[in-house]
Each structure stands twice: as structure tokens, then as C-alpha cells.
Design an enzyme around this catalytic site. Sequence first.
Site, PDB file in Angstrom:
ATOM      1  N   THR A   1      35.048 -45.024  24.403  1.00  0.00           N
ATOM      2  CA  THR A   1      33.751 -44.667  23.692  1.00  0.00           C
ATOM      3  C   THR A   1      33.595 -43.171  23.091  1.00  0.00           C
ATOM      4  O   THR A   1      33.016 -42.823  22.312  1.00  0.00           O
ATOM      5  CB  THR A   1      32.736 -44.752  24.868  1.00  0.00           C
ATOM      6  OG1 THR A   1      33.015 -43.760  26.180  1.00  0.00           O
ATOM      7  CG2 THR A   1      32.821 -46.172  25.376  1.00  0.00           C
TER       8      THR A   1
ATOM      9  N   VAL B   1      33.308 -29.417  29.930  1.00  0.00           N
ATOM     10  CA  VAL B   1      32.249 -29.030  31.018  1.00  0.00           C
ATOM     11  C   VAL B   1      30.778 -29.219  30.192  1.00  0.00           C
ATOM     12  O   VAL B   1      30.260 -28.800  29.318  1.00  0.00           O
ATOM     13  CB  VAL B   1      32.367 -27.455  31.170  1.00  0.00           C
ATOM     14  CG1 VAL B   1      31.149 -27.026  32.270  1.00  0.00           C
ATOM     15  CG2 VAL B   1      33.621 -27.013  31.649  1.00  0.00           C
TER      16      VAL B   1
ATOM     17  N   GLY C   1      25.410 -48.294  35.643  1.00  0.00           N
ATOM     18  CA  GLY C   1      26.248 -47.414  34.787  1.00  0.00           C
ATOM     19  C   GLY C   1      26.285 -46.169  34.821  1.00  0.00           C
ATOM     20  O   GLY C   1      26.890 -45.312  34.066  1.00  0.00           O
TER      21      GLY C   1
ATOM     22  N   GLU D   1      30.785 -44.646  38.442  1.00  0.00           N
ATOM     23  CA  GLU D   1      31.949 -45.460  38.324  1.00  0.00           C
ATOM     24  C   GLU D   1      32.220 -46.408  39.415  1.00  0.00           C
ATOM     25  O   GLU D   1      31.668 -46.296  40.457  1.00  0.00           O
ATOM     26  CB  GLU D   1      33.282 -44.527  37.948  1.00  0.00           C
ATOM     27  CG  GLU D   1      33.184 -43.398  37.273  1.00  0.00           C
ATOM     28  CD  GLU D   1      33.446 -43.801  35.823  1.00  0.00           C
ATOM     29  OE1 GLU D   1      34.220 -45.066  35.718  1.00  0.00           O
ATOM     30  OE2 GLU D   1      33.184 -43.096  34.833  1.00  0.00           O
TER      31      GLU D   1
ATOM     32  N   ASP E   1      35.164 -33.614  40.446  1.00  0.00           N
ATOM     33  CA  ASP E   1      34.930 -33.538  38.897  1.00  0.00           C
ATOM     34  C   ASP E   1      33.908 -32.127  38.801  1.00  0.00           C
ATOM     35  O   ASP E   1      34.300 -31.303  37.912  1.00  0.00           O
ATOM     36  CB  ASP E   1      33.923 -34.531  38.638  1.00  0.00           C
ATOM     37  CG  ASP E   1      33.473 -34.465  37.038  1.00  0.00           C
ATOM     38  OD1 ASP E   1      34.157 -34.786  36.248  1.00  0.00           O
ATOM     39  OD2 ASP E   1      32.029 -34.190  37.004  1.00  0.00           O
TER      40      ASP E   1
ATOM     41  N   LYS F   1      35.210 -28.673  36.663  1.00  0.00           N
ATOM     42  CA  LYS F   1      34.214 -27.969  35.502  1.00  0.00           C
ATOM     43  C   LYS F   1      33.885 -26.507  35.982  1.00  0.00           C
ATOM     44  O   LYS F   1      33.946 -25.727  35.324  1.00  0.00           O
ATOM     45  CB  LYS F   1      32.974 -28.726  35.509  1.00  0.00           C
ATOM     46  CG  LYS F   1      33.143 -29.901  34.807  1.00  0.00           C
ATOM     47  CD  LYS F   1      31.931 -30.847  34.730  1.00  0.00           C
ATOM     48  CE  LYS F   1      32.169 -32.117  34.398  1.00  0.00           C
ATOM     49  NZ  LYS F   1      30.976 -33.022  34.686  1.00  0.00           N
TER      50      LYS F   1
ATOM     51  N   GLY G   1      28.455 -38.909  28.448  1.00  0.00           N
ATOM     52  CA  GLY G   1      27.871 -40.022  27.635  1.00  0.00           C
ATOM     53  C   GLY G   1      28.840 -39.580  26.314  1.00  0.00           C
ATOM     54  O   GLY G   1      29.220 -38.616  25.999  1.00  0.00           O
TER      55      GLY G   1
END
Lengths: 438, 438
Positions: free
Chosen positions: B14, B134, B189, B192, B203, B207, B309
Site C-alpha cells: 500500500t 517515524v 484495521g 495487526e 515499534d 522510532k 497509513g
Amino acid sequence: MSEAFRLGIAGLGTVGAGVVRLLTEHAALIETRAGRPIEVVAVSARERTKDRGIDLSSYHWCNDPVELAHLDGIDAVAEVIGGSDGPALDLARESLGHGRSLVTANKAMIAQHGLDLAQRAEANSAGLLFEAAVCAGTPILQTLREGMVGNRIDRIEGILNGTSNYILSAMERQGEDFGEVLAEAQRLGYAEADPALDVDGGDAAHKLAILAALAFGVEPRFCEVEIEGIRDIRAADIMQAERLGYSVRLVAMADMERQGDSPARLLQRVRPCLLPAHHPLASIDGPTNAVLAHGDYAGPILIQGAGAGSESTASAIVSDVVALARGETRPAFAVPATSLAGVKCADSGEREARYYLRFVVADRPGVLAELAAAMRDARVSIQSLIQEGESVGPEESGIMIALVTHKAPARNVRDALARLQGAASIVEPPLAMPILMD
Amino acid sequence: MSEAFRLGIAGLGTVGAGVVRLLTEHAALIETRAGRPIEVVAVSARERTKDRGIDLSSYHWCNDPVELAHLDGIDAVAEVIGGSDGPALDLARESLGHGRSLVTANKAMIAQHGLDLAQRAEANSAGLLFEAAVCAGTPILQTLREGMVGNRIDRIEGILNGTSNYILSAMERQGEDFGEVLAEAQRLGYAEADPALDVDGGDAAHKLAILAALAFGVEPRFCEVEIEGIRDIRAADIMQAERLGYSVRLVAMADMERQGDSPARLLQRVRPCLLPAHHPLASIDGPTNAVLAHGDYAGPILIQGAGAGSESTASAIVSDVVALARGETRPAFAVPATSLAGVKCADSGEREARYYLRFVVADRPGVLAELAAAMRDARVSIQSLIQEGESVGPEESGIMIALVTHKAPARNVRDALARLQGAASIVEPPLAMPILMD
């Protein structure tokens, strides 16, 4: 080590002195980050001997700031004199005309002469940077110009004047009226002796015109900003808004209407608004500034921080100087000045919103019917009405009536107020504030 | 018109498809802003024939992404394959080793191999940019690296994981426990199928390591981030915190301790914290990300926006590509890799804070005395105690006791909890959350 980048500074008030201090204190840090040392080599100010807490002895002194445009051995000039015209503008024109890059904190000058200066800069391959002109050290211009470079932006909203926001926040917290809080803000140094530029919206309008030009790719049009300040807001309005779930903030808004992909009509407004609690600007308190830019790919990006102060402003100036030292010269308004679109003004009368309206009326029968008739005749429908017993106005001659309208075009609301102008029952001019993001 | 800047894209999920779409949709806008057209010339992905809603027919196809490192006629590669090692790392090493600039969204790779990659980039005069790694399209790296370039920054706090923040906000709003809200987030959504990297803090830690390196001028040290996730937080904890005036958020924090001007000891933590309402991160709701960086001249700067996104991530990648197209190559971590300091880990045990502690205990006499004794022996003093009647824990076998401590070093709090480990009265492991900005 690469050669030093040599800077001339025009103006040694708190901001100019702050730039000297910052470049001195963080010389090593900045050299590592910029890839070369940055040195102040010349300065100009009105009084040579004034004690500013910094050592000027190693800098070349110019009595006339415009000398910095031509003095040999300078790579760029930082202008922190201020004023939209006069010596600041002379220096800017001379420097850029001579191919010498200019960094400025001067929002009034950029808002009013930005297009001309950008054209001069490009014609002479000079850089023109003014991060400090909007929100001081909060890097909003860079965020729009670089971080959001891939986005089409059609809307910007901001709280761009720290003094007004300080006053509105304090009125909210303390329940005091404008005059009292202003006096306090002046005592504390949050407001100038002459607060007009801040509280009447002119300062925010300068910044908005710069933001709009840069974000939308249009010529800066300060003269077309619709401006309304905060003097007429009462503590009672803020309390009323709070009861309804809103904060009152002086919001600067710019909207771009497009035809296809091309900019067509621009609307720029600075005015007090009611913001619902979930609006990102509703929680901006005190002298803080914030800008919300809506990117079509990045989504809404909010950046907030100090909007004034010598240290914060110095931080922005130094970031521009470092960009020049790295050899990054980009168009002043993100696209070449020749590509900036000259757009028409959008008609703010068409914009629909719910409105908060407040009247101070004589306490006698029939007044409410008179208000309601004016609203009806102007096709503004009333959603809810709040009649306050409180006596207000000149010599407490009136009582307060506040109401919230259904969504209506601004034109109709103006028409309703015009119908009431001169009515004997209206003790002082009414206040109208739109409700944002319903 | 200047020559086109030619891009190869590795990975067409995506995000990769989003980059192609953005560069196509805003080709004219970007060309005006970048000063030259940006063209995708080659792509690589696993499946050639998959329908991605974009036309790939004019791009050179590579079966192996690493081919993009060497293919003629490419100015830079955008890597959006993902994964800290494997093909992404192979491609990054090959590209940079070959002097070809790389733009990547790969936080795991940069957090773990950033130093090596930055060294390769500099040795071969290639650019290495990773704004998208990030907070996606929210331009925080650029704000630190450029907007705040003149500042010493010693503290960064952020909400860096949208999934965790979505879950905590929903738990707060809906009064539901972690498991229920996670299942809902997965359906919608926002999470995950395997949520471990998000909800266990990994995660955010990736960052944070990148932010700390860039802001403080130190080597990225992902492996030294102290990490705690949000799985153990109950709806009852969030309600309790709310009653006390706090929000619960998963906060990533990095602090630089200096000796004189030089970086000395670095503390990096990701953990759930209690934030008072006036903390700028307390109002960050839903999947939004935000970073608060404290500059010594600019003051605290907050930037917030979408943290994930495909469109937002594409926005960040394109901003990096435009910087390369303009010929701006700067050190990956703001200073040359050789200047990045290798610092020691600070001892988090020394850090003082008030703590929220929650126990699930057997409902029988003497339990409270046992808790209180452990706290006393560890020199943690209790400020207020909340005993909840509610039965919780495995088979509702326990009752909840929450307390707030006075300021105490983390070491003492850990010691108190260690003293209670294995106690028969403790039904499940206790939860400890520091209270920020007291």
C-alpha cells in the site's frame, strides 16, 4: 573544515542580541550540524554603546543598516529591525538586489512586500527566508514548504497571536473582562503598551497572509484578510461559550477554493471563534501559537510552540541561516515567484456556520420580539436562546441576550445585525462569533 | 526545465503504490516546488501481475529489489519493503555502497542498522533519508534536524504508536478491557493480526531510538531502550487514573544527561504513564502520533498528526525524495556519522517520580499490611490508597488495590514489587506506571 559562513545582523534589540548569543553559545553544535562555522562579522543598530550583555568588539559596526547590503565579506544579512517599510525594507531591497541572501523576522514587511522581495531574490539568485516571521521558533513555514511538499493544502487554521490567546485564556480562567486582563498582561510583559496590532488581529493577519501564500502557492495578500479582534468579547461571552461546550479563540483561517487543480478564490479571515473541545486548537492555552494544516496525503498536521520571545525567534533565524550556510536556496514562497497565482478573494458572505450572537439590550418588553424579527427577516434561524439577567453595558444600562443560530451564511447573519443597527433597544454593538468544525 | 529526478521504488504494497499515486497525482505541483520533475522509472515487488490500481507498464521491472542499486538511470531508490534485515537491508547497503541515495520508511532497519548505513552513505556521498520511519507523514525528523537546528535538545517525549494509543483511548472511552478493545481494533484495521510489535512497545522503541540519535547527536541504540507495553493495563486502571485527573498513554521518552556540553548518558524508555491534563500529550487521542521536543532556545515544540497509513507515509517519502531532487544531501542523523557520540546508558533506577501502583490481591485479612510493609522496606512512601471492592483477576479470585506513591526512585519501586514477588496474597503481577510532569 569548510569556510565560515559570514553573517551581518541589522538590529540589536532582544532578538538580534539573542541571535548573537545563540550563535556564540552553540557555535560548536551548529558547526557540526551545518558542516561549517557560522560567524557574525558585522552588526548595525541605532545605539553603538548600549549594553546588550554581548560583546560586539570583534564585529564590524555599521551606522546605517543598509551598509550591510554592500559590505564586503558577508554571505547573508539577518534583518531584525522591524517595521514594514523604512530601513528594514531598504536593507531587504538593497541586499537582495545585490544578490545577498536575507533572513528576516519581519512579518509586516513580508506580508506586505513579500512578492516584490521574492522576485528580487530570484532575479539575483539570493535566498530570502523568514521562518521567524510566523510563530517565531515553531517551524511552521518549513513544515509547509518541506515536510508537506507533496501535499495539496486547501485549508490552514491557526492561533497566531500569543498576546490575544494569553488574554482569552486568562479571561476564561479568571472570569475577568478584556480590559482587566489586558492591564495584567501589560504588567507581566505579555502585551505591549500599545496592544492594537495584537488584540485587533493585525499581527495574526500578517502571519496568515504569509502562511496562505506559502501553503497554497498564491501571492501574499495581506490587504485582503478580513480582520476582527477580541476587544468586544466579555467574560460573560466566554462563560456562556464554555457552558455550551466551546472555547473562544482568535483563529486565523485561510481557505483555498480551486477550479480543478488551479487556485481560484482565497478566503483569509482572522476572527474570534467558538471551538468545540475536540478541535485541535481548542486546548491551545496561554501565549502558545499553533497551526493546523490540512494536507491531502499527510492529513491534518498540527505544530505548536512559543510564538514569540527573543530566544525562540533567534532559534528560527538561526535555522534559516544554517539552511543558507548549507547552500540551500529555495524560492521564498515554496514555488518561484512567477508561479505564484494571483487569485480573487472568495466571498465570505457565502460561508455557512452556526453563530454565537450576543446582544446587550434595554430591559423592557418587546426587545426580544424585535431581535427575533430581525433574525427571521434575514433568514437566520435561532437554535437556542440564552437570556442572562446580568446587567451589563455602559452604566449597566442593558441586559445580555445570547443565542446560537442554526447554520446560516455569514451574509444573512450580517444582514440580521444590520437590520438591528440604530434600534433604540440595542445598547451596544452586538457580537457575532462563528462556531468552527460543527 | 531541469532534468527529471529518476526514482526506483522497491516494494509495491500500500505504501509503495501510494508513492506512485502521489507522484502521479501531484506531478505538476511537485515539479514546481522541487524545481524539476520527479519520475518513477523502475519498480520491484514480489508479484508482477497483482492489481494495485496503478499502471506500472512504463516502469522498468526488477524481480530482485537489489537490482535497483545498480540499474542505470536511477538517481535514488525508495525502499518500502520493510523488515530490519533481508532484502531491505541488502538493497540499502548495496545502494548506499554504490553511491546511490536511499529513502526508506523502514524504522526497524534504521533503528538497528542506522549507524552502519549512515557511514556507508557518507563514505559514498549518497543521501540517506527516513522521514517516513517515524510518525509517517508528520514531519518530526525534519523539525528536529532543520527547524530546531540551533537548539540543544535534552528531552523528547512522544506518543509514537498509533495502535496502542487507539486502544488506550478506546479503553478510556468505552470502559472496556485490553482484550476486547484489541479485538475491535483488529476488526477495524487499527491493529495487526499479530499486534505484538505495536502493543508491546517495540515499534515505539524503534522510532524512539531514531529520534534520540537525531535530536541528541548520539549513535542509535535500539537495543538499550527499556520497553514495557500496554497488555497489563485494565479498564479499571484507566478509570482510576481518570478519577485522579490523569490519562494513561504509552509514552516514549528519551533523556540526555550531559557532562558540560558533551552527551554523557542516555535514557530511552517506552512505557505506559499517567499524564496530567495539562501535559501536551494527554489530549492525543486515537491513532494520532505526537512528539514533544524541548529545545533550549525554541522551547517545547509539539508536532502531531497521523502516525501511519499509506497516504501519510507516501507524503513523507516524497518529501525526502524532493530534498534529494533539490540536491540537499545532509548527514542522516543531522551530524556526520563520525560525530555521533557513543554514550552510556543512564540508570533508570535513579529516576524519581510519583507512581501509580495496582495490585490484585486475595480478599483476606493482612494483605494490605503485607503490601504496606514491602513499600516501607523499599523506602517508597504511600501518598494515597484506593481499595476497590471489585473482584478481578483469574476467575475473579482477587480484589484490586491501587495506590499513588510519593516521589521515589524507580529502583525503590522495583524493589518494593520484588519484595512482594511470590507472595501468596498477590494473585497476579502488579502494575506500576510513573506519573509524568508533576
